[in-house]
Design an enzyme around this catalytic site. Structure first.
Site, mmCIF file in Angstrom:
data_model
loop_
_atom_site.group_PDB
_atom_site.id
_atom_site.type_symbol
_atom_site.label_atom_id
_atom_site.label_comp_id
_atom_site.label_asym_id
_atom_site.label_seq_id
_atom_site.Cartn_x
_atom_site.Cartn_y
_atom_site.Cartn_z
ATOM 1 N N TRP A 130 0.872 -1.188 0.000
ATOM 2 C CA TRP A 130 0.000 0.000 0.000
ATOM 3 C C TRP A 130 0.907 1.234 0.000
ATOM 4 O O TRP A 130 1.807 1.325 0.844
ATOM 5 C CB TRP A 130 -0.859 -0.056 1.270
ATOM 6 C CG TRP A 130 -1.859 1.031 1.452
ATOM 7 C CD1 TRP A 130 -2.739 1.510 0.524
ATOM 8 C CD2 TRP A 130 -2.110 1.770 2.667
ATOM 9 N NE1 TRP A 130 -3.524 2.488 1.081
ATOM 10 C CE2 TRP A 130 -3.156 2.668 2.387
ATOM 11 C CE3 TRP A 130 -1.557 1.752 3.937
ATOM 12 C CZ2 TRP A 130 -3.658 3.546 3.351
ATOM 13 C CZ3 TRP A 130 -2.054 2.612 4.897
ATOM 14 C CH2 TRP A 130 -3.092 3.497 4.603
ATOM 15 N N ASP A 211 -0.771 -5.605 9.302
ATOM 16 C CA ASP A 211 -1.813 -4.682 8.858
ATOM 17 C C ASP A 211 -3.012 -5.567 8.556
ATOM 18 O O ASP A 211 -2.995 -6.362 7.602
ATOM 19 C CB ASP A 211 -1.356 -3.907 7.619
ATOM 20 C CG ASP A 211 -2.365 -2.830 7.234
ATOM 21 O OD1 ASP A 211 -3.526 -2.939 7.677
ATOM 22 O OD2 ASP A 211 -2.002 -1.905 6.498
ATOM 23 N N LYS A 246 -13.544 -1.015 6.285
ATOM 24 C CA LYS A 246 -14.129 -1.844 5.221
ATOM 25 C C LYS A 246 -15.171 -2.817 5.783
ATOM 26 O O LYS A 246 -16.280 -2.878 5.282
ATOM 27 C CB LYS A 246 -13.052 -2.655 4.494
ATOM 28 C CG LYS A 246 -11.707 -2.004 4.388
ATOM 29 C CD LYS A 246 -11.635 -0.907 3.366
ATOM 30 C CE LYS A 246 -10.256 -0.257 3.444
ATOM 31 N NZ LYS A 246 -10.032 0.766 2.481
HETATM 32 C C1 LMR Z 1 -6.953 1.769 -0.328
HETATM 33 O O1 LMR Z 1 -5.873 1.153 -0.388
HETATM 34 O O2 LMR Z 1 -7.567 2.168 -1.327
HETATM 35 C C2 LMR Z 1 -7.576 2.021 1.011
HETATM 36 O O3 LMR Z 1 -6.804 1.475 2.012
HETATM 37 C C3 LMR Z 1 -7.920 3.440 1.231
HETATM 38 C C4 LMR Z 1 -6.716 4.310 1.406
HETATM 39 O O4 LMR Z 1 -6.713 5.058 2.396
HETATM 40 O O5 LMR Z 1 -5.795 4.289 0.592
#
Ligand code: LMR
Length: 396
Positions: A130, A211, A246
């Site tokens: 991420w 996470d 979520k």
């Molecule tokens: C995502 O990866 O789209 C979600 O976790 C929302 C975000 O805050 O990025």
């Protein structure tokens, strides 16, 4: 002073949603941020959330501050959800949980704790991960490095490279692992692979930092904790960042938690005191409303059952969209085999589209996806599937 500043680049995910909002083209499609949409394209408030809110409005007697680490009944409910009510960690009181503003807040508090108490430690992140992960740790002054995770050619976990890298990570470092629904690839280790990873953590002496933002969206609420539970042996330590964005649809309530498991109850209490010191100098204490909803649902047998059904419904719809997406791509004449998408878990489909193809989709067809090729399957609907797949066929 401020004239000297240069503009920061837009956020890799939320920045695209900002651009989407400004786009005036009809038929535009937003598959960027991980937000669930129902069959009609809305992001609904869960029925159980509405019910819990109704009760809260009637029963709430104060808006006074919560404790720095939040309400005790929320902490207990989170621990029961993550580990199971009767788990040794819960019975022995080896875990402490601080209520944080979202999963991002949990990660930031974890980063602050690492920086203040383990200043030599590095946090290891999967490649890819991420995009906010490196930003959060860097902002807290914690060094980050990456370990290999995904085989882009084979569209699968690069298990040998992953395990090899984990074997070389030194004791005293932290390894961030995605509890389930790896973001962005959707590829999770199998239960046997998780067991191996947990064995390496013990052998090498690094600390897992989970996470756990998507519990319930892969196979089920308990099923999705299987990997994490491999690390929960007596005496073992770990950290878990929970999010209810979520699986409760509580995105804008910012409700999450950081749970730290220590070797003993005494150590856990010392850790909690340090967590509280980190939180106090950051946001002081958490916002109450979201956590009150989660607690009300998790502590009520009937509401909890209804919640589990609602999460199950989300999961089923995501699975159905995944298959429909693969089938529709085929029907639109796409020759490339996309069946690997049905093996991925969670909200996202890691499509293998290149940044250039993603840019074309946005510029020519008003279809927004993340430049890594990550598509939010949970945002697809049957009504938009045709135009989405037709456009993808063109850019391919
Ligand atoms: C995502 O990866 O789209 C979600 O976790 C929302 C975000 O805050 O990025």
């Amino acid at each position: 002073m401020f004239e000297s500043l240069a503009a920061a680049p837009p956020d890799a995910i939320l920045g695209l949603t900002e651009a989407f909002r400004k786009d005036t083209r009809p038929g535009k499609i937003n598959l960027t941020t991980g937000v669930y949409k129902d069959e009609t394209g809305n992001t609904p408030v869960f029925g159980v959330v509405k019910e819990a809110e109704r009760r809260l409005v009637e029963e709430e007697t104060t808006k006074s501050y919560l404790a720095i680490d939040g309400a005790p009944d929320y902490s207990e409910a989170v621990k029961a959800l993550v580990f199971g009510r009767d788990h040794e960690i819960v019975r022995e009181k080896r875990a402490v949980t601080a209520h944080t503003p979202g999963g991002t807040g949990a990660l930031r508090v974890a980063a602050d704790l690492i920086k203040s108490q383990f200043s030599e430690a590095t946090v290891w992140l999967s490649a890819p991960t991420w995009p906010n992960h490196p930003s959060i740790f860097s902002a807290a002054g914690v060094p980050v490095k990456t370990y290999p995770y995904y085989n882009a050619q084979g569209k699968c976990l690069d298990i040998d490279a992953f395990l090899d890298a984990l074997r070389k990570i030194p004791a005293g470092d932290f390894v961030l692992l995605h509890g389930c629904c790896h973001n962005p690839t959707g590829m999770d280790p199998t239960p046997d692979e998780w067991e191996t990873v947990a064995g390496i953590a013990e052998e090498r002496g690094w600390t897992p930092l989970f996470d756990f933002a998507y519990q319930g969206l892969a196979s089920g609420l308990r099923e999705d904790a299987v990997g994490l539970l491999e690390f929960c042996q007596p005496g073992r330590e770990l950290m878990v960042c929970t999010s209810f964005s979520k699986n409760f649809g509580l995105y804008n309530e910012r409700v999450g938690a950081l749970t730290l498991v220590a070797e003993s109850q005494e150590t856990a209490q010392v850790v909690l005191s340090q967590l509280k010191a980190c939180i106090r100098s950051n946001y002081s204490n958490p916002p109450a409303h979201g956590s009150a909803i989660v607690t009300a649902v998790l502590n009520d047998v009937a509401l909890k059952k209804r919640w589990e059904e609602e999460v199950g419904g989300m999961r089923d719809r995501i699975h159905a969209m995944r298959s429909l997406f693969v089938d529709t791509l085929k029907a639109k004449g796409v020759e490339r085999d996309f069946s690997f998408l049905t093996k991925q878990n969670g909200m996202f489909s890691f499509s293998g589209l290149t940044p250039e193809q993603v840019d074309r989709l946005r510029e020519e067809f008003a279809i927004y996806i993340v430049r890594s090729g990550r598509i939010n399957v949970a945002g697809m609907t049957p009504a938009t599937m045709d135009s989405l797949c037709k456009s993808i066929a063109v850019v391919l």
